[in-house]
Design a protein around this motif. Sequence first.
Motif, mmCIF file in Angstrom:
data_model
loop_
_atom_site.group_PDB
_atom_site.id
_atom_site.type_symbol
_atom_site.label_atom_id
_atom_site.label_comp_id
_atom_site.label_asym_id
_atom_site.label_seq_id
_atom_site.Cartn_x
_atom_site.Cartn_y
_atom_site.Cartn_z
ATOM 1 N N ASN A 224 0.836 -1.201 0.000
ATOM 2 C CA ASN A 224 0.000 0.000 0.000
ATOM 3 C C ASN A 224 0.866 1.244 0.000
ATOM 4 O OD1 ASN A 224 -3.061 -0.370 0.163
ATOM 5 N ND2 ASN A 224 -2.243 -2.045 1.424
ATOM 6 N N THR A 225 0.390 2.246 -0.720
ATOM 7 C CA THR A 225 1.202 3.444 -0.925
ATOM 8 C C THR A 225 0.342 4.680 -0.712
ATOM 9 O OG1 THR A 225 2.354 2.193 -2.633
ATOM 10 C CG2 THR A 225 2.760 4.549 -2.594
ATOM 11 N N ALA A 226 0.944 5.692 -0.089
ATOM 12 C CA ALA A 226 0.229 6.968 0.081
ATOM 13 C C ALA A 226 1.202 8.117 -0.114
ATOM 14 C CB ALA A 226 -0.378 7.038 1.482
ATOM 15 N N CYS A 228 1.608 12.076 1.086
ATOM 16 C CA CYS A 228 1.064 13.070 2.007
ATOM 17 C C CYS A 228 1.715 14.416 1.748
ATOM 18 C CB CYS A 228 1.398 12.699 3.453
ATOM 19 S SG CYS A 228 0.880 11.063 3.915
ATOM 20 N N GLU A 285 5.069 3.761 2.160
ATOM 21 C CA GLU A 285 4.722 2.432 1.628
ATOM 22 C C GLU A 285 4.640 1.462 2.795
ATOM 23 O OE1 GLU A 285 6.844 -0.002 -1.859
ATOM 24 O OE2 GLU A 285 7.629 -0.519 0.119
ATOM 25 N N ARG A 295 -4.790 -1.437 3.857
ATOM 26 C CA ARG A 295 -5.162 -0.104 3.365
ATOM 27 C C ARG A 295 -6.052 0.608 4.379
ATOM 28 N NH1 ARG A 295 -7.899 -0.505 -1.797
ATOM 29 N NH2 ARG A 295 -6.013 -1.645 -2.305
ATOM 30 N N LEU A 298 -3.913 1.893 7.103
ATOM 31 C CA LEU A 298 -3.158 3.056 6.620
ATOM 32 C C LEU A 298 -4.077 4.284 6.544
ATOM 33 C CD1 LEU A 298 -0.586 4.301 5.278
ATOM 34 C CD2 LEU A 298 -1.383 3.388 3.097
ATOM 35 N N GLU A 299 -5.267 4.084 5.980
ATOM 36 C CA GLU A 299 -6.192 5.215 5.820
ATOM 37 C C GLU A 299 -6.607 5.781 7.181
ATOM 38 O OE1 GLU A 299 -8.130 4.198 1.448
ATOM 39 O OE2 GLU A 299 -9.128 3.448 3.248
ATOM 40 N N LEU A 302 -3.800 7.764 8.650
ATOM 41 C CA LEU A 302 -3.595 9.056 7.985
ATOM 42 C C LEU A 302 -4.750 10.022 8.271
ATOM 43 C CD1 LEU A 302 -1.983 7.844 4.652
ATOM 44 C CD2 LEU A 302 -0.892 9.085 6.521
ATOM 45 N N VAL A 314 -3.802 14.240 1.498
ATOM 46 C CA VAL A 314 -3.247 12.895 1.319
ATOM 47 C C VAL A 314 -3.932 12.182 0.155
ATOM 48 C CG1 VAL A 314 -4.817 11.850 3.024
ATOM 49 C CG2 VAL A 314 -2.659 10.758 2.559
ATOM 50 N N VAL A 316 -4.241 8.154 -1.087
ATOM 51 C CA VAL A 316 -3.900 6.744 -0.845
ATOM 52 C C VAL A 316 -4.160 5.986 -2.142
ATOM 53 C CG1 VAL A 316 -4.403 4.669 0.519
ATOM 54 C CG2 VAL A 316 -4.479 6.920 1.603
ATOM 55 N N GLN A 318 -5.196 3.354 -4.797
ATOM 56 C CA GLN A 318 -6.244 2.323 -4.744
ATOM 57 C C GLN A 318 -5.891 1.131 -5.632
ATOM 58 O OE1 GLN A 318 -8.820 2.627 -2.546
ATOM 59 N NE2 GLN A 318 -7.808 4.517 -1.922
#
Length: 463
Positions: A224-226, A228, A285, A295, A298-299, A302, A314, A316, A318
């Motif tokens: 998973n990647t975000a 910010c 990541e 995810r 993570l969400e 954040l 941010v 995220v 998908q």
Amino acid sequence: MNSQDTDALHLALVETLGADCVSLDASVADAHAGDWSDAPRMRPRMTLLPRTPEDVARALRVLGKHRQPVVVQGGLTGLAGGATPQVGEVALSLARVNAIESFDRIGGTLTVQAGVPLEQLQTFVEAEGWFFPLDLGARGTCQIGGNAATNAGGNRVIRFGTMRELILGLEVALSDGTMLSMMNRVTKNTTGVDLKQLFIGSEGTLGVITRVVLKLEPKPSAVNTALCAVATFDDATRLLKSMRARLPGLSSFELMWRDFMNAATDIAHLKAPFGESYPVYVLIETLGESDEDDRRVLEQALERMLDEGIVQDVIVAQTIEHAKQLWAYRETVGELLSKLKPHAAFDIGISMDRMDGFVEDVRTALSERFPHQTHLFFGHLGDGNLHLLSGPYADAADLHRVEELIYAAVGDARGCISAEHGIGVIKEPFLHYSRSEPEIELMKKLKTLLDPIGILNVGRVMM
Ligand code: FAD
């Protein structure tokens, strides 16, 4: 060296390795004339392309007999000039010493020859359900031997450590042709001095790495990647602290200052990630087991950061494609390196509590003294590794001045002048900013002990 000496050396090498492994061809020499750095390119006197680790040792024996200086070459993606030939050197390339030799599918260890490209190795183990965590932008070309010789870091050090933490065993050919086998395959080994550590990160000055035993991780099934946006460096450090506590799978925490993001979007024609521009961007990541669960975690983490005002905005990812788009900003480094040539590419280490002040002071000094150049800051925050790309410098004297400015500031901040690319020839004059006199003396003694004739990568790291 006169042409008779060249003929005698050439003959001896051809007899030892075979004619197809010894080249005097100018086009081959051109391809081996330098690495990715801006160290002046130079054709090697001869190019050796041995096929086996044993041939590497035999070649060194011949070179030693002829007192012939040699530069060791992996994938030539180094940024410190270590693999760039100096006057009169022979190039010894590991490109053909590239077999994957054995795979312990139960214990998760892989034995490879030094010339295997990193990406090929990653793909190979992933097809078998395993994972090799070292990852860097040069993955398609750099070799595992080069990664070991430079103690490469990259994007996932925060979770898995540098190359040093990923190597169980090593085989090294010494400059007199002795093969030193340290092919340990277990995590725990308490049998005296761990000699392999001497060679990891010593940039080919002490021996040529020919085989490596690597420690693998189970392949994660979820990534998973975000991205910010944050208002200040301090907020980025707060975000890091919080993500470390909340995300056990945290594997990357990459910082990009606004100037870097602007240059990245510009050069790669990428759409700006957010409607607004922000002072600092953080790429996060995580690697784990469940896409959706990870995810969600993570969400949630954040969202909390957004509520607390630590994060301004941010995204995220998908899908995998979306994640690649977010990484694309950070991966423009290769293009930026090319665009800003001749450049100074810094990979310094600064403790986190000093990093913000350091960046601000250095940015001010650079824009006052080098107003016509571009200065881009980015880094692996969790590792205290700050990158600065500055250029172009048409005048070599200016290049030296900017290096002096930055390395002196690093010395004052008690940082290190290289956190991952190594010293090579480019940073050799500045080593004293990071290492004390007794340390440098001890390194020189080790060099004399292991390479008494003085033929291996001479002038790299230390004179
Ligand atoms: P080379 O460039 O060929 O050599 C590097 C040094 O190691 C030289 O001193 C050489 O003599 C020595 N050497 C090479 N092979 C051997 C061997 N078998 N035995 C003994 N000595 C040897 N580095 C990072 O750490 N992290 C990053 O995130 C990162 N990102 C990069 C992104 C880009 C776009 C580029 C171009 C480079 C990046 N680098 C990074 C730098 C570089 O990729 C690494 O230093 C890499 O480990 C070098 O591997 P190589 O095989 O290309 O080595």
